[in-house]
Design an enzyme around this catalytic site. Structure first.
Site, mmCIF file in Angstrom:
data_model
loop_
_atom_site.group_PDB
_atom_site.id
_atom_site.type_symbol
_atom_site.label_atom_id
_atom_site.label_comp_id
_atom_site.label_asym_id
_atom_site.label_seq_id
_atom_site.Cartn_x
_atom_site.Cartn_y
_atom_site.Cartn_z
ATOM 1 N N GLY A 1 -6.038 -1.790 4.088
ATOM 2 C CA GLY A 1 -6.657 -2.728 3.142
ATOM 3 C C GLY A 1 -7.317 -3.772 3.910
ATOM 4 N N ASN B 1 -0.077 3.564 7.322
ATOM 5 C CA ASN B 1 -0.935 4.895 7.033
ATOM 6 C C ASN B 1 -0.981 4.584 5.319
ATOM 7 O OD1 ASN B 1 -2.585 7.189 6.649
ATOM 8 N ND2 ASN B 1 -1.336 8.072 8.382
ATOM 9 N N CYS C 1 1.064 11.396 7.878
ATOM 10 C CA CYS C 1 -0.002 11.778 7.149
ATOM 11 C C CYS C 1 0.664 12.449 5.994
ATOM 12 C CB CYS C 1 -0.910 12.867 7.820
ATOM 13 S SG CYS C 1 -2.177 13.528 6.845
#
Length: 305
Positions: free
Chosen positions: A245, A193, A131
């Site tokens: 995506g 990510n 993250c």
């Protein structure tokens, strides 16, 4: 008839489509608009040991073919997830769910995973070392092979369920990190990510996001994600989950040809709440179009010559 089933670390999925963590909440919100049992499974909202309010606002910035977010792992903490969120989910989702876990120390990762490992409905632990929106944790573990491996070892020591490590694209050598995780005992790899991005408001001349930078996701990152999935799938022997995506059934098939066993759909859920439903419903027709009878048979089937 075409066969959309895949096997993810011993659990058969009706199809490979998995809403990604952070884009599907704890599932029951989406269950109000369609039957989420049609999903392969889903990865629920990133969970930490303690409750987190997240980053200051504004947290979201739009951009061409994507978005930037810096939510900062806002969640109620693992004890509340177990006591409140999972019972609500169980009423509307009757399959195994993927638990997404983040931490700020090895001890936090291990403790959170140990708690979730005991939950019957949890089928897999997706350990997020990637993250980009928090300080002192998350991606700091995912940018160096040994640091990522240390998280895997800590989690595997206290769990029995499959551990899937979620990797960051914001690195020089994604393969080295994936292989280190595999050697440390990871059962699978999920990637990618978000990329790290930024927007500036021309009127105020200040960053749009209070955090200045955030995670860039959406259709624009698909080629980067596909390349990394291909690289990692050809370097490790454990299953890979591809994401980044993904917006169509064609994208799912492309990810699987690159080597993904299953495919997560992220930002597209925020644009179209029916995105995963639409992808699943269109998969059979797209498979027929490209003469694919079984999705299991195309995993890693890209022709390199």
């Amino acid at each position: 008839m075409v066969d959309t089933k895949v096997n993810l670390l011993g659990i058969e999925l009706d199809n490979p489509v998995i809403p990604a963590s952070g884009t599907f909440g704890f599932g029951y919100e989406f269950a109000e608009i369609y039957d989420i049992n049609m999903l392969g499974t889903f990865s629920f909202k990133g969970t930490t040991l303690n409750p987190r309010f997240g980053n200051p606002t504004p947290r979201i910035a739009e951009c061409r073919e994507g978005m930037i977010n810096a939510v900062g792992l806002q969640n109620p903490g693992v004890e509340k997830v177990v006591a409140e969120e999972l019972p609500k989910l169980k009423k509307c989702f009757h399959k195994k769910v993927m638990a997404n876990v983040s931490g700020f120390s090895l001890e936090e990762y291990a403790k959170t995973c140990e708690i979730l490992d005991k939950e019957e409905q949890v089928g897999w632990l997706e350990v997020n070392v990637s993250c980009p929106n928090v300080h002192g944790g998350g991606m700091s573990f995912g940018t160096q092979p040994e640091a990522a491996a240390s998280v895997v070892r800590a989690v595997k020591a206290v769990t029995t369920k499959p551990v899937i490590v979620k990797l960051s694209p914001n690195v020089t050598d994604i393969v080295a990190i994936a292989k280190a995780c595999e050697e440390a005992g990871a059962d699978g790899i999920s990637l990618v990510n978000t990329l790290l991005g930024m927007r500036i408001d021309l009127k105020t001349k200040k960053p749009v996001i209070a955090n200045k930078m955030g995670g860039f996701s959406g259709r624009a990152i698909f080629p980067v994600a596909l390349r990394m999935v291909y690289q990692v799938a050809h370097a490790v022997k454990i299953p890979v989950i591809g994401m980044g995506g993904v917006a169509t059934a064609e994208d799912v098939i492309e990810m699987m040809l690159a080597g993904a066993t299953a495919v997560e759909v992220g930002a597209e859920n925020l644009i179209n709440p029916y995105a995963c439903k639409d992808i699943i419903e269109s998969l059979p027709a797209v498979m027929k179009k490209y003469n694919i009878s079984s999705l299991k048979e195309i995993i890693g089937g890209v022709r390199d010559e």
